[in-house]
Design an enzyme around this catalytic site. Structure first.
Site, short mmCIF file in Angstrom:
data_model
loop_
_atom_site.label_atom_id
_atom_site.label_comp_id
_atom_site.label_asym_id
_atom_site.label_seq_id
_atom_site.Cartn_x
_atom_site.Cartn_y
_atom_site.Cartn_z
N HIS A 238 0.87 -1.18 0.00
CA HIS A 238 0.00 0.00 0.00
C HIS A 238 0.91 1.23 0.00
O HIS A 238 1.08 1.89 1.03
CB HIS A 238 -0.87 -0.07 1.27
CG HIS A 238 -1.99 0.92 1.30
ND1 HIS A 238 -2.59 1.33 2.46
CD2 HIS A 238 -2.64 1.56 0.31
CE1 HIS A 238 -3.57 2.18 2.19
NE2 HIS A 238 -3.61 2.35 0.89
N CYS A 262 -3.41 9.97 5.72
CA CYS A 262 -2.27 10.42 6.53
C CYS A 262 -1.19 11.08 5.66
O CYS A 262 -0.03 11.12 6.04
CB CYS A 262 -1.67 9.25 7.29
SG CYS A 262 -2.75 8.62 8.58
#
Ligand code: SPV
Ligand code: MN
Length: 616
Positions: A238, A262
């Protein structure tokens, strides 16, 4: 299926794919079936279908459309996402699972007859660059033109690629129905399922529209890809991939894993750098180095806080005519999309959003404020529309990897940037120890600290210990081992204010670029190497015009021993209690790290200025 569509299907000589489609047709009973090739006319037909009740509406700007997901369908749904397992499969308790027989029966009963009165779409796309070692062919069956349209932006075309694989079974299959809809949104939440069959490389998705649950090639394929990678000795992560631009036109490629929301996409978009991809990467070893490729060719990014100052490239592409799908933003009566953090006052705005008609202050049935755009509202664009696309973004051989970042939302523990002592420590203490405060990208409470190894926990489809061991072993036999860094953009002071601005990530990236090329020295801390003040001061000045003070540096880079020790305890406990497969080296490494922290504490105290660690 018309003769024309039937021919398109049969031109791909793969009986296993034919069986899959035939079964889907029999099960879902659509009124008609359209088979999409890579031809422009087919994609154009899909775009038109999306606009004719297929999940999208035109906006004022040419090429722009919007899509709404249901009010409770705004993010990935971990509770209803499960692996279908047989009694022999031992995935471990962290992975959500259901008995295969029971799960298949259940989801097939939901799919049965689900496409009556609708058209079934059969489309082909490719994970990774086409005609390369990275390529994985995929077939998507769905009743949602929005899903296929999104895939045509996000993935490379796969019809011709599918022909190349002959009668191989090495392809992924996705079947999706949005189920019953009202005002074009799925309504039967109780019949929502996202079920992965790891034996057959097949995913079922029902009664949802949010792309993270429906677009087969995105997170559904990442789950299948991780298992395939684990079996074949490569990695599916990811991660974003980008080119960091150092002195004298040097470009060093970095990949980075951060939990959703994030800063992963905005890192891949840092000004002056070039993007390969923002979300999913495949890593392979070739000729003594790691080559990394973007699995996608587009971005399904969070739109919140995309504004001309912080994300100029993406802001430009979202405000320029061209192919863009906006998801769950506010649409004004003039057909203009608006979103939180776009740099405009929304208190006077009105229009329509995922909750219906909207004016400022609107609340839902439970009394919760409905914001103008959902916090997880998204945009879908092709990377080719971006000015900062890296020239090697579609290179079949990928790009050489110099460094990896692991990050999370951490308000009080880790310094803004730190290089691990070596690959194995980087994997264990940076990647496998990520904790992050939760966000709106996943349904559930926000702001809770959650363990998320490699930011990949939601997608790992093999026992966690096996996955970590594969990551550790991946450096074996390399001539150039990439450096591993932790980054933390979310450090706060005691008053709860962020210690850094979003632009500061550029400095951490460029420091890492210098570091992997041996251009700068560093300070050894118990947990890794951190920058020297003078190097950061120069980078802040040159890149952001900011006079970075020693005070800022000390506040940001203070080594917080109690918090670091507590973090090891928390993470170790999770492994001990829930990951029976965790390799022994993990516990040895936690102990080493703990001892280094204790020794440093005995010498320098609990909160240590980096200046105190400079060797005299
Ligand atoms: C993420 O949440 O990590 C995303 C969007 O990239 S989703 O498609 O929902 O996974
Ligand atoms: Mn993601």
């Amino acid at each position: 299926m018309s003769a024309d569509n039937f021919d398109k299907l049969m031109t791909i000589a793969n009986p296993l794919m034919h069986d899959f489609v035939a079964d889907a047709v029999e099960l879902c009973q659509p009124d008609s079936v359209m088979v999409c090739t890579d031809a422009k006319e087919d994609i154009e037909a899909i775009r038109q279908m999306a606009l004719n009740g297929g999940g999208e509406t035109k906006l004022a700007a040419e090429g722009h459309t919007f899509h709404f997901d249901g009010y409770n369908d705004q993010a990935r749904d971990p509770k209803r996402t499960k692996y279908l397992v047989t009694p022999e499969m031992k995935l471990g308790k962290n992975l959500s699972q259901i008995d295969k027989k029971e799960g298949v029966e259940d989801v097939r009963s939901i799919l049965a007859g689900s496409m009556k009165g609708k058209q079934m779409l059969v489309a082909f796309f490719c994970l990774g660059p086409i005609n390369s070692k990275f390529s994985i062919s995929c077939v998507q069956v769905t009743d949602s033109p929005y899903v296929v349209h999104s895939e045509s932006i996000l993935y490379r075309p796969g019809y011709e690629q599918f022909k190349r694989i002959g009668d191989s079974d090495g392809f992924f299959k996705f079947i999706h129905t949005e189920g019953e809809t009202e005002n074009q949104v799925s309504i039967n939440t109780d019949k929502r399922r996202i079920y992965m069959d790891l034996e057959d490389n097949q995913v079922y998705s029902t009664n949802t529209q949010y792309a993270g649950n429906t677009v087969g090639l995105k997170k559904l394929a990442l789950r299948l890809g991780i298992q395939k990678a684990s079996n074949e000795g490569w990695l599916a992560e990811h991660m974003f991939v980008m080119g960091a631009h150092g002195p004298n036109k040097r470009v060093s490629y970095f990949a980075g894993a951060f939990p959703s929301a994030c800063g992963k996409t905005s890192t891949s978009m840092i000004s002056g750098q070039t993007i390969v991809g923002d979300d999913i990467a495949y890593l392979r070893k070739e000729g003594g180095e790691i080559r990394v490729a973007n699995v996608e060719q587009g971005i399904f990014g969070i739109i919140r806080d995309v504004n001309p100052t912080e994300d100029p490239e993406i802001y430009k592409s979202l405000t320029t005519p061209g192919e863009v799908i906006f998801g769950n933003v506010l649409i004004t009566d003039e057909g203009r999309p608006m979103w939180l953090g776009m740099g405009e006052d929304l208190s006077q705005a009105k229009g329509t959003n995922h909750g219906g008609e909207w004016t400022y202050g609107k609340k839902d049935e439970d009394g919760n404020e409905i914001t103008a755009s959902h916090k997880n509202a998204r945009y879908t664009v092709g990377i080719s529309s971006l000015d900062n696309r890296d020239p090697l973004a579609d290179a079949p051989e990928g790009v050489p990897l110099s460094g990896i970042f692991y990050g999370g939302r951490d308000s009080d523990t880790c310094v803004p940037v730190e290089q691990a002592f070596n690959w194995t420590e980087g994997i264990i203490l940076k990647g496998a120890s990520i904790e992050s405060e939760t966000t709106a990208a996943v349904l559930g409470a926000e702001g809770v600290r959650k363990f998320d190894l490699m930011s990949n926990l939601a997608f790992i489809s093999v026992p966690l210990g096996k996955y970590i061991q594969s990551n550790i072993d991946f450096a074996d036999g390399l001539d150039n081992v990439p450096s591993i860094f932790s980054v933390n953009y979310f450090l706060k002071n005691k008053e709860g204010q962020y210690l850094n601005t979003p632009l500061d990530k550029k400095v951490w990236l460029l420091w890492a670029e210098l570091r992997v090329n041996g251009d700068v020295d560093a300070i050894e801390t118990p947990t890794g190497y951190i920058p020297l003040y003078k190097d950061l001061a120069a980078l802040f000045k040159d890149n952001l015009g900011h006079d970075y003070t020693q005070g800022e540096y000390v506040e940001q880079f203070t080594i917080r021993i109690p918090e670091l020790l507590a973090k090891i305890d928390r993470v170790e406990k999770i492994y001990k209690e829930t990951v029976a497969s965790a390799p022994a080296i993990m516990y040895e490494t936690f102990d080493t790290q703990r001892k280094r922290l204790e020794d440093t504490k005995a010498k320098h105290g609990e909160y240590i200025s980096p200046f105190d660690l400079i060797k005299k």
